[in-house]
Design a protein around this motif. Structure first.
Motif, PDB file in Angstrom:
ATOM      1  N   UNK A 138      21.352  52.725  17.018  1.00  0.00           N
ATOM      2  CA  UNK A 138      20.242  53.689  16.978  1.00  0.00           C
ATOM      3  C   UNK A 138      20.130  54.433  18.305  1.00  0.00           C
ATOM      4  N   UNK A 139      19.515  55.590  18.255  1.00  0.00           N
ATOM      5  CA  UNK A 139      19.385  56.450  19.434  1.00  0.00           C
ATOM      6  C   UNK A 139      18.676  55.744  20.585  1.00  0.00           C
ATOM      7  N   UNK A 140      17.625  54.972  20.299  1.00  0.00           N
ATOM      8  CA  UNK A 140      16.890  54.317  21.397  1.00  0.00           C
ATOM      9  C   UNK A 140      17.759  53.279  22.094  1.00  0.00           C
ATOM     10  N   UNK A 141      18.642  52.605  21.345  1.00  0.00           N
ATOM     11  CA  UNK A 141      19.528  51.623  21.963  1.00  0.00           C
ATOM     12  C   UNK A 141      20.633  52.313  22.750  1.00  0.00           C
ATOM     13  N   UNK A 142      21.145  53.423  22.237  1.00  0.00           N
ATOM     14  CA  UNK A 142      22.136  54.198  22.991  1.00  0.00           C
ATOM     15  C   UNK A 142      21.539  54.687  24.304  1.00  0.00           C
ATOM     16  N   UNK A 143      20.298  55.124  24.251  1.00  0.00           N
ATOM     17  CA  UNK A 143      19.627  55.604  25.459  1.00  0.00           C
ATOM     18  C   UNK A 143      19.549  54.501  26.513  1.00  0.00           C
ATOM     19  N   UNK A 144      19.230  53.292  26.090  1.00  0.00           N
ATOM     20  CA  UNK A 144      19.153  52.165  27.025  1.00  0.00           C
ATOM     21  C   UNK A 144      20.510  51.928  27.667  1.00  0.00           C
ATOM     22  N   UNK A 145      21.580  51.953  26.863  1.00  0.00           N
ATOM     23  CA  UNK A 145      22.924  51.772  27.426  1.00  0.00           C
ATOM     24  C   UNK A 145      23.234  52.857  28.456  1.00  0.00           C
ATOM     25  N   UNK A 146      22.946  54.110  28.112  1.00  0.00           N
ATOM     26  CA  UNK A 146      23.212  55.205  29.046  1.00  0.00           C
ATOM     27  C   UNK A 146      22.443  55.012  30.357  1.00  0.00           C
TER      28      UNK A 146
END
Length: 174
Positions: A138-146
């Motif tokens: 999900x986008x929120x998890x991708x954001x955390x990784x970034x």
């Protein structure tokens, strides 16, 4: 029959009182219709599990007999309840990140898992000089990784793919 849309945005900001009242109406309906044995608390304005990575304005915390059911299969049901509630509120997608659902500390644990995965991936990329591709998320998890990988030296990130297949790729910085 016309359905009236609740006015939850005032001057470009989420009206916490109106949003909380509408959330209660939605959650009460979902829990009753689904026959869930759950209680919930709605917190407004306070920090979430990890404020630097996720800081919703409204946090709904579930507890009760069916809490484990919410957390099965990577919290699939918890995420579904959140999604249905966001749709119920008729919010524009730009406001979705301001409301989060949690149970049993799932969000804090998931953030820690993502941070650890990001650091392991960065180390692997630095050692092998080969890109590392995460599974779609999900986008929120991708954001955390970034955000976590932005602080890691020697690597850069990119999101690739579309829709539910979008994934983070970690590359060597040079």
């Amino acid at each position: 029959m016309s359905v009236s849309r609740p006015n939850l945005i005032v001057d470009g900001k989420l009206d916490h009182a109106a949003t909380t009242a509408e959330l209660r109406r939605c959650i009460d309906t979902l829990l009753r219709k689904g026959r869930f044995e759950l209680a919930y608390e709605i917190r407004t304005g306070g920090p979430a599990a990890k404020a630097e990575l996720e800081n919703p304005e409204i946090l709904v915390i579930f507890r009760g007999h069916d809490q484990d059911l919410l957390l099965e299969r990577n919290a699939e049901l918890l995420k579904a309840l959140e999604h249905i509630s966001l749709r119920w509120l008729w919010l524009d997608p730009q406001f979705y990140g301001r409301i989060r659902f949690d149970a049993g500390g799932y969000r804090a644990l998931r953030i820690e898992e993502l941070k650890l995965s990001a650091r392991v991936a960065a180390e692997r990329v630095r050692e092998t000089h080969s890109p590392f591709r995460f599974n779609p998320m999900a986008a929120r998890e991708r954001r955390i990784l970034h955000l976590v990988l932005k602080e890691e030296p020697g690597v850069r990130t990119s999101s690739e793919g579309a829709g539910e297949e979008r994934q983070v790729v970690v590359f060597p910085a040079d």
